[in-house]
Design a protein around this motif. Structure first.
Motif, PDB file in Angstrom:
ATOM      1  N   ALA A  19      43.077  46.482  35.988  1.00  0.00           N
ATOM      2  CA  ALA A  19      43.481  45.230  36.269  1.00  0.00           C
ATOM      3  C   ALA A  19      41.975  44.419  36.224  1.00  0.00           C
ATOM      4  O   ALA A  19      41.582  44.138  37.469  1.00  0.00           O
ATOM      5  N   TRP A  20      41.667  44.246  35.267  1.00  0.00           N
ATOM      6  CA  TRP A  20      40.600  43.418  34.963  1.00  0.00           C
ATOM      7  C   TRP A  20      40.330  41.895  35.718  1.00  0.00           C
ATOM      8  O   TRP A  20      41.357  41.297  35.780  1.00  0.00           O
ATOM      9  N   ARG A  21      39.062  41.719  36.075  1.00  0.00           N
ATOM     10  CA  ARG A  21      38.964  40.497  36.771  1.00  0.00           C
ATOM     11  C   ARG A  21      37.491  39.901  36.777  1.00  0.00           C
ATOM     12  O   ARG A  21      36.436  40.760  36.267  1.00  0.00           O
ATOM     13  N   LEU A  22      37.412  38.541  36.596  1.00  0.00           N
ATOM     14  CA  LEU A  22      35.940  37.838  36.755  1.00  0.00           C
ATOM     15  C   LEU A  22      35.847  37.328  38.076  1.00  0.00           C
ATOM     16  O   LEU A  22      36.831  37.008  38.831  1.00  0.00           O
ATOM     17  N   SER A  23      34.712  37.646  38.551  1.00  0.00           N
ATOM     18  CA  SER A  23      34.519  37.352  39.887  1.00  0.00           C
ATOM     19  C   SER A  23      33.103  36.186  40.032  1.00  0.00           C
ATOM     20  O   SER A  23      32.299  36.669  39.117  1.00  0.00           O
ATOM     21  N   CYS A  24      33.082  35.334  40.789  1.00  0.00           N
ATOM     22  CA  CYS A  24      31.954  34.443  40.817  1.00  0.00           C
ATOM     23  C   CYS A  24      30.876  35.162  41.620  1.00  0.00           C
ATOM     24  O   CYS A  24      31.283  35.919  42.570  1.00  0.00           O
ATOM     25  N   ASN A  25      29.728  34.993  41.034  1.00  0.00           N
ATOM     26  CA  ASN A  25      28.470  35.647  41.756  1.00  0.00           C
ATOM     27  C   ASN A  25      27.862  34.797  42.901  1.00  0.00           C
ATOM     28  O   ASN A  25      26.808  35.115  43.415  1.00  0.00           O
ATOM     29  N   GLU A  26      28.376  33.729  43.238  1.00  0.00           N
ATOM     30  CA  GLU A  26      27.957  32.948  44.268  1.00  0.00           C
ATOM     31  C   GLU A  26      28.520  33.597  45.511  1.00  0.00           C
ATOM     32  O   GLU A  26      29.684  33.746  45.872  1.00  0.00           O
ATOM     33  N   LEU A  27      27.681  33.810  46.539  1.00  0.00           N
ATOM     34  CA  LEU A  27      27.921  34.644  47.893  1.00  0.00           C
ATOM     35  C   LEU A  27      28.995  33.861  48.597  1.00  0.00           C
ATOM     36  O   LEU A  27      30.032  34.654  49.171  1.00  0.00           O
ATOM     37  N   LYS A  28      29.078  32.550  48.864  1.00  0.00           N
ATOM     38  CA  LYS A  28      30.121  32.007  49.429  1.00  0.00           C
ATOM     39  C   LYS A  28      31.193  31.747  48.684  1.00  0.00           C
ATOM     40  O   LYS A  28      32.405  31.290  49.370  1.00  0.00           O
ATOM     41  N   CYS A  29      31.535  31.623  47.572  1.00  0.00           N
ATOM     42  CA  CYS A  29      32.648  31.531  46.956  1.00  0.00           C
ATOM     43  C   CYS A  29      33.644  32.710  46.597  1.00  0.00           C
ATOM     44  O   CYS A  29      33.216  33.957  46.447  1.00  0.00           O
ATOM     45  N   THR A  30      34.996  32.392  46.919  1.00  0.00           N
ATOM     46  CA  THR A  30      35.732  33.521  46.663  1.00  0.00           C
ATOM     47  C   THR A  30      36.731  33.361  45.494  1.00  0.00           C
ATOM     48  O   THR A  30      37.781  34.236  45.677  1.00  0.00           O
ATOM     49  N   CYS A  31      36.314  32.855  44.541  1.00  0.00           N
ATOM     50  CA  CYS A  31      37.141  32.779  43.279  1.00  0.00           C
ATOM     51  C   CYS A  31      37.037  34.151  42.516  1.00  0.00           C
ATOM     52  O   CYS A  31      36.229  34.813  42.241  1.00  0.00           O
ATOM     53  N   VAL A  32      38.124  34.573  42.427  1.00  0.00           N
ATOM     54  CA  VAL A  32      38.566  35.716  41.586  1.00  0.00           C
ATOM     55  C   VAL A  32      39.612  35.290  40.295  1.00  0.00           C
ATOM     56  O   VAL A  32      40.543  34.600  40.640  1.00  0.00           O
ATOM     57  N   VAL A  33      39.174  35.565  39.136  1.00  0.00           N
ATOM     58  CA  VAL A  33      40.261  35.452  38.115  1.00  0.00           C
ATOM     59  C   VAL A  33      40.732  36.695  37.435  1.00  0.00           C
ATOM     60  O   VAL A  33      40.122  37.556  37.009  1.00  0.00           O
ATOM     61  N   LYS A  34      41.844  36.753  37.718  1.00  0.00           N
ATOM     62  CA  LYS A  34      42.679  38.017  36.994  1.00  0.00           C
ATOM     63  C   LYS A  34      42.841  37.892  35.578  1.00  0.00           C
ATOM     64  O   LYS A  34      43.564  36.924  35.094  1.00  0.00           O
ATOM     65  N   ILE A  35      42.256  38.922  34.866  1.00  0.00           N
ATOM     66  CA  ILE A  35      42.525  38.686  33.314  1.00  0.00           C
ATOM     67  C   ILE A  35      43.037  40.045  32.769  1.00  0.00           C
ATOM     68  O   ILE A  35      42.990  40.933  33.171  1.00  0.00           O
ATOM     69  N   PHE A  36      43.959  39.904  31.798  1.00  0.00           N
ATOM     70  CA  PHE A  36      44.340  40.852  30.858  1.00  0.00           C
ATOM     71  C   PHE A  36      44.857  42.276  31.564  1.00  0.00           C
ATOM     72  O   PHE A  36      44.339  43.042  31.556  1.00  0.00           O
ATOM     73  N   ALA A  37      45.866  42.006  32.446  1.00  0.00           N
ATOM     74  CA  ALA A  37      46.366  43.282  33.160  1.00  0.00           C
ATOM     75  C   ALA A  37      46.789  44.377  32.140  1.00  0.00           C
ATOM     76  O   ALA A  37      47.562  43.878  31.067  1.00  0.00           O
ATOM     77  N   GLY A  38      46.250  45.578  32.328  1.00  0.00           N
ATOM     78  CA  GLY A  38      46.887  46.530  31.153  1.00  0.00           C
ATOM     79  C   GLY A  38      45.881  46.791  30.137  1.00  0.00           C
ATOM     80  O   GLY A  38      46.193  47.497  29.508  1.00  0.00           O
ATOM     81  N   ALA A  39      44.930  46.079  30.035  1.00  0.00           N
ATOM     82  CA  ALA A  39      44.004  46.275  28.919  1.00  0.00           C
ATOM     83  C   ALA A  39      43.229  47.573  29.093  1.00  0.00           C
ATOM     84  O   ALA A  39      43.000  47.855  30.185  1.00  0.00           O
ATOM     85  N   VAL A  40      42.860  48.157  28.008  1.00  0.00           N
ATOM     86  CA  VAL A  40      42.379  49.524  28.070  1.00  0.00           C
ATOM     87  C   VAL A  40      40.789  49.197  27.968  1.00  0.00           C
ATOM     88  O   VAL A  40      40.203  49.981  28.752  1.00  0.00           O
ATOM     89  N   ARG A  41      40.403  48.355  27.330  1.00  0.00           N
ATOM     90  CA  ARG A  41      38.749  47.812  27.093  1.00  0.00           C
ATOM     91  C   ARG A  41      38.569  46.351  27.287  1.00  0.00           C
ATOM     92  O   ARG A  41      39.214  45.763  26.297  1.00  0.00           O
ATOM     93  N   VAL A  42      37.666  46.025  27.969  1.00  0.00           N
ATOM     94  CA  VAL A  42      37.372  44.708  28.024  1.00  0.00           C
ATOM     95  C   VAL A  42      35.802  44.771  27.859  1.00  0.00           C
ATOM     96  O   VAL A  42      35.035  45.402  28.637  1.00  0.00           O
ATOM     97  N   ALA A  43      35.212  43.859  26.924  1.00  0.00           N
ATOM     98  CA  ALA A  43      33.700  43.789  26.709  1.00  0.00           C
ATOM     99  C   ALA A  43      33.292  42.334  26.575  1.00  0.00           C
ATOM    100  O   ALA A  43      34.036  41.678  25.802  1.00  0.00           O
ATOM    101  N   VAL A  44      32.026  42.029  27.153  1.00  0.00           N
ATOM    102  CA  VAL A  44      31.419  40.914  26.748  1.00  0.00           C
ATOM    103  C   VAL A  44      30.562  40.740  25.514  1.00  0.00           C
ATOM    104  O   VAL A  44      29.712  41.816  25.645  1.00  0.00           O
ATOM    105  N   SER A  45      30.631  39.822  24.549  1.00  0.00           N
ATOM    106  CA  SER A  45      29.688  40.007  23.525  1.00  0.00           C
ATOM    107  C   SER A  45      28.392  39.420  24.012  1.00  0.00           C
ATOM    108  O   SER A  45      28.363  38.314  24.428  1.00  0.00           O
TER     109      SER A  45
END
Length: 130
Positions: A19-45
């Motif tokens: 259940a891949w997700r992107l999260s904000c690295n700011e401490l006060k921010c609660t933003c979560v972006v759910k991406i590509f549910a069921g993906a086997v592998r996700v990598a950043v170039s």
């Protein structure tokens, strides 16, 4: 760049799969972006960024039997925001943090070594003055 707080960056949580997700690295921010549910592998170039919006390019790999892409393609590389097949698989949400209740510690000192007999002060005084 986080679209909610405009201060932090969205980073890929490598331990969140499948259940891949992107999260904000700011401490006060609660933003979560759910991406590509069921993906086997996700990598950043690491070297390339999107020419249109400037975000990082992701490589997404799905199981060939469960791929959501057209024509049965199981691996796609592209921008999460701009790519026409990747952007419908993105869901923006806010994460609610639960406050932890503090326990009562280890329980205090206890009641000692058992119950003593109650003192009878009148008997003690009689024995003293005899």
């Amino acid at each position: 760049m986080c679209q909610t707080c405009d201060e932090g960056d969205l980073v890929l949580d490598p331990n969140s799969g499948p259940a891949w997700r992107l999260s904000c690295n700011e401490l006060k921010c609660t933003c979560v972006v759910k991406i590509f549910a069921g993906a086997v592998r996700v990598a950043v170039s690491p070297d390339t960024d999107c020419e249109t919006c400037g975000s990082s390019i992701l490589t997404v790999e799905f199981n060939p039997e469960k791929t959501p892409f057209k024509d049965g393609v199981s691996k796609i590389t592209g921008c999460v925001i701009c790519h026409p097949e990747l952007s419908p698989l993105v869901e923006l949400s806010r994460q609610e943090f639960k406050r932890r209740r503090r326990g009562r510690g280890r329980g205090g000192r206890g009641r000692g070594r058992g119950m003593r007999k109650p003192r009878n002060k009148q008997e003690e005084l009689d024995q003293y003055f005899v």
